[in-house]
Write a protein that holds these residues in place. Structure first.
Motif, short mmCIF file in Angstrom:
data_model
loop_
_atom_site.label_atom_id
_atom_site.label_comp_id
_atom_site.label_asym_id
_atom_site.label_seq_id
_atom_site.Cartn_x
_atom_site.Cartn_y
_atom_site.Cartn_z
N MET A 141 6.96 -2.03 23.46
CA MET A 141 8.27 -1.92 22.85
C MET A 141 8.09 -1.74 21.36
N GLU A 142 8.93 -0.91 20.77
CA GLU A 142 8.87 -0.65 19.33
C GLU A 142 10.24 -0.91 18.71
N ILE A 143 10.24 -1.72 17.65
CA ILE A 143 11.47 -2.12 16.99
C ILE A 143 11.33 -1.85 15.50
N ARG A 144 12.39 -1.32 14.90
CA ARG A 144 12.42 -1.11 13.45
C ARG A 144 13.62 -1.85 12.86
N PHE A 145 13.35 -2.63 11.82
CA PHE A 145 14.37 -3.26 11.00
C PHE A 145 14.46 -2.41 9.74
N SER A 146 15.64 -1.88 9.42
CA SER A 146 15.75 -1.00 8.25
C SER A 146 17.00 -1.28 7.45
N GLY A 147 16.90 -1.01 6.16
CA GLY A 147 18.02 -1.21 5.26
C GLY A 147 17.56 -1.07 3.84
N SER A 148 18.00 -1.98 2.99
CA SER A 148 17.58 -1.94 1.59
C SER A 148 16.92 -3.25 1.21
N GLY A 149 16.12 -3.19 0.16
CA GLY A 149 15.39 -4.37 -0.30
C GLY A 149 16.32 -5.53 -0.59
N GLY A 150 15.90 -6.73 -0.25
CA GLY A 150 16.68 -7.92 -0.50
C GLY A 150 17.54 -8.36 0.67
N GLN A 151 17.52 -7.61 1.77
CA GLN A 151 18.35 -7.98 2.93
C GLN A 151 17.62 -8.86 3.94
N GLY A 152 16.39 -9.23 3.68
CA GLY A 152 15.66 -10.10 4.58
C GLY A 152 15.10 -9.40 5.80
#
Length: 176
Positions: free
Chosen positions: A1-12
């Motif tokens: 399984m492959e999971i990506r957490f993405s967003g902007s810096g500082g979001q944990g």
């Protein structure tokens, strides 16, 4: 399984990935984690990938995402090329105004709004982790909660428990 957490810096995002990796490792799975972020402390594009398996990973970087979590518009289209028709995309309804479009399943949920109602928007990542757990059935919720408690400061335990429970409830109300 492959999971990506993405967003902007500082979001944990890196913390969320580390928490999930710890829970999965505790369950006996092998987890390879990779991170990428722009060289700014807040606001730059940020992501963390987990490649999860029962044995040694043949390739430790994400190539085909099973789950994509997007917490900021800055990351809305960056990972689209790694999605398949079987992928699940979870987006923050407030901060992602143009979610990826395609044959995959996309859910836009009120992660930031929920965290704000709990008194601290900084737990948006924990709310999202709860929803991801409910939707993707990656590991038992109690195992992930134990990892949250172990990986975060004790003074935030009550808030993190509430955020995770709110995310689980949110994810459970959406058809899987």
């Amino acid at each position: 399984m492959e999971i990506r957490f993405s967003g902007s810096g500082g979001q944990g995002l890196l913390l969320s990935a580390r928490i999930l990796a710890a829970a999965l490792t505790e369950a006996g799975l092998t987890v390879a984690q990779s991170n990428a972020y722009e060289p700014v402390s807040r606001g730059g594009l940020s992501r963390s990938d987990l490649v999860i398996g029962e044995g040694e990973a043949d390739y430790p970087l994400a190539r085909r995402l099973d789950v994509l979590l997007i917490l900021d518009e800055a990351a809305a289209t960056v990972s689209t090329g790694l999605l398949t028709p079987a992928s699940l995309v979870l987006c923050d309804a407030e901060r992602v105004t143009t979610p990826p479009q395609g044959p995959f399943r996309t859910l836009c949920l009120p992660f930031t709004e929920t965290a704000r109602t709990l008194g601290n928007p900084r737990v948006t990542n924990i709310v999202a982790l709860g929803a991801l757990t409910a939707q993707a059935s990656i590991c038992p919720p109690e195992q992930l909660l134990a990892a949250i408690v172990a990986q975060t400061p004790a003074r935030f335990e009550r808030l993190n428990r509430e955020a995770f429970a709110a995310g689980l409830a949110m994810g459970a109300t959406e058809p899987a």
